[in-house]
Enzyme design. Structure first.
Site, PDB file in Angstrom:
ATOM      1  N   ASP A  91       2.120  -5.461  -4.370  1.00 23.70           N
ATOM      2  CA  ASP A  91       2.231  -4.066  -3.851  1.00 23.70           C
ATOM      3  C   ASP A  91       2.474  -2.883  -4.767  1.00 23.70           C
ATOM      4  O   ASP A  91       3.157  -3.205  -5.754  1.00 23.70           O
ATOM      5  CB  ASP A  91       3.413  -4.115  -2.726  1.00 23.70           C
ATOM      6  CG  ASP A  91       3.452  -3.009  -1.777  1.00 23.70           C
ATOM      7  OD1 ASP A  91       2.217  -2.468  -1.703  1.00 23.70           O
ATOM      8  OD2 ASP A  91       4.460  -2.735  -0.977  1.00 23.70           O
ATOM      9  N   GLU A  92       1.984  -1.767  -4.494  1.00 31.26           N
ATOM     10  CA  GLU A  92       1.970  -0.692  -5.475  1.00 31.26           C
ATOM     11  C   GLU A  92       1.758  -1.159  -6.878  1.00 31.26           C
ATOM     12  O   GLU A  92       2.046  -0.850  -7.841  1.00 31.26           O
ATOM     13  CB  GLU A  92       3.433  -0.109  -5.549  1.00 31.26           C
ATOM     14  CG  GLU A  92       4.210   0.360  -4.306  1.00 31.26           C
ATOM     15  CD  GLU A  92       3.236   1.436  -3.526  1.00 31.26           C
ATOM     16  OE1 GLU A  92       2.437   2.018  -4.063  1.00 31.26           O
ATOM     17  OE2 GLU A  92       3.503   1.557  -2.257  1.00 31.26           O
ATOM     18  N   ALA A  93       0.356  -1.959  -6.692  1.00 31.26           N
ATOM     19  CA  ALA A  93      -0.181  -2.607  -7.901  1.00 31.26           C
ATOM     20  C   ALA A  93      -0.719  -1.432  -8.795  1.00 31.26           C
ATOM     21  O   ALA A  93      -0.761  -1.978 -10.184  1.00 31.26           O
ATOM     22  CB  ALA A  93      -1.364  -3.366  -7.572  1.00 31.26           C
TER      23      ALA A  93
ATOM     24  N   THR B  19      -2.216  -3.968  -3.387  1.00 36.15           N
ATOM     25  CA  THR B  19      -2.339  -2.912  -2.646  1.00 36.15           C
ATOM     26  C   THR B  19      -1.649  -1.687  -3.216  1.00 36.15           C
ATOM     27  O   THR B  19      -0.882  -2.031  -4.156  1.00 36.15           O
ATOM     28  CB  THR B  19      -1.773  -3.094  -1.263  1.00 36.15           C
ATOM     29  OG1 THR B  19      -0.293  -3.365  -1.350  1.00 36.15           O
ATOM     30  CG2 THR B  19      -2.409  -4.157  -0.531  1.00 36.15           C
TER      31      THR B  19
END
Length: 202
Positions: free
Chosen positions: A123-125, A150
């Protein structure tokens, strides 16, 4: 489109997401689906700030579990969610979803995970260092392993940005490896017209 892409064995998926698109709830559904469907599966949720990502995704996971168990009452009690792990009651140490911090200082802490059915969710890649992505992808040794990123597109460089551009699968072929999906806030029923108007003015 997102759920269809993630359901494919061996998938590599990158999702560029605006505010209010339902991304965190979708991640909760994917983690629950993977745990329930694949016997003795493992999944890792990671981000640079795992406490923030975990608190949001874990919050939605409560709703997902309640919905699944309402639809399929016979599944109630087989899986348990704790603060730092979601797991099979009978196999806590071998069948689970686990959140871990993507720390640039200690990337090796994310190594060593291997399983026939292994899912990595970053997440928050966009903010995750490429060294971390390399360590995480190094565990994807089985053809059924999945890698999902994402993020809001906060940087124009790095692995996530490349997955959305030059590493993306294009219609008509090419050498892409990522299914690149854009979730637009302007098209989301969860985002008010006022929010969009304010952002345009800003």
């Amino acid at each position: 489109e997102f759920l269809e892409a993630v359901s494919k064995p061996g998938c590599r998926v990158a999702v560029s997401s605006g505010h209010g698109t339902g991304k965190s709830e979708m991640l909760a559904w994917i983690l629950d689906w993977h745990l329930r469907v694949f016997h003795f599966s493992n999944a890792m949720l990671t981000a640079t700030n795992i406490e923030q990502a975990r608190s949001v995704v874990w919050k939605y996971l409560d709703d997902v579990i309640a919905d699944v168990e309402a639809m399929y009452p016979w599944q109630a009690g087989y899986f348990v969610k704790e603060t730092r792990r979601y797991f099979s009651v009978l196999h806590k140490d071998s069948w689970y979803v686990m959140p871990k911090t993507a720390s640039k200082a200690k990337p090796e802490n994310l190594a060593g995970q291997h399983n026939i059915n292994y899912l990595v969710v970053v997440d928050e890649a966009s903010g995750v260092d490429d060294v971390i992505h390399d360590v995480l992808k190094g565990a994807l040794t089985n053809e059924r392993n999945r890698y999902v990123m994402t993020s809001q597109p906060t940087r124009a460089t790095g692995h996530f940005a490349e997955a959305m551009t030059k590493l993306a699968i294009r219609e008509g072929g090419g050498n892409g490896i990522y299914t690149a999906i854009t979730m637009n806030s302007e098209l989301s029923p969860l985002v008010s017209k006022q929010f969009i108007r304010d952002k345009l003015i800003e």
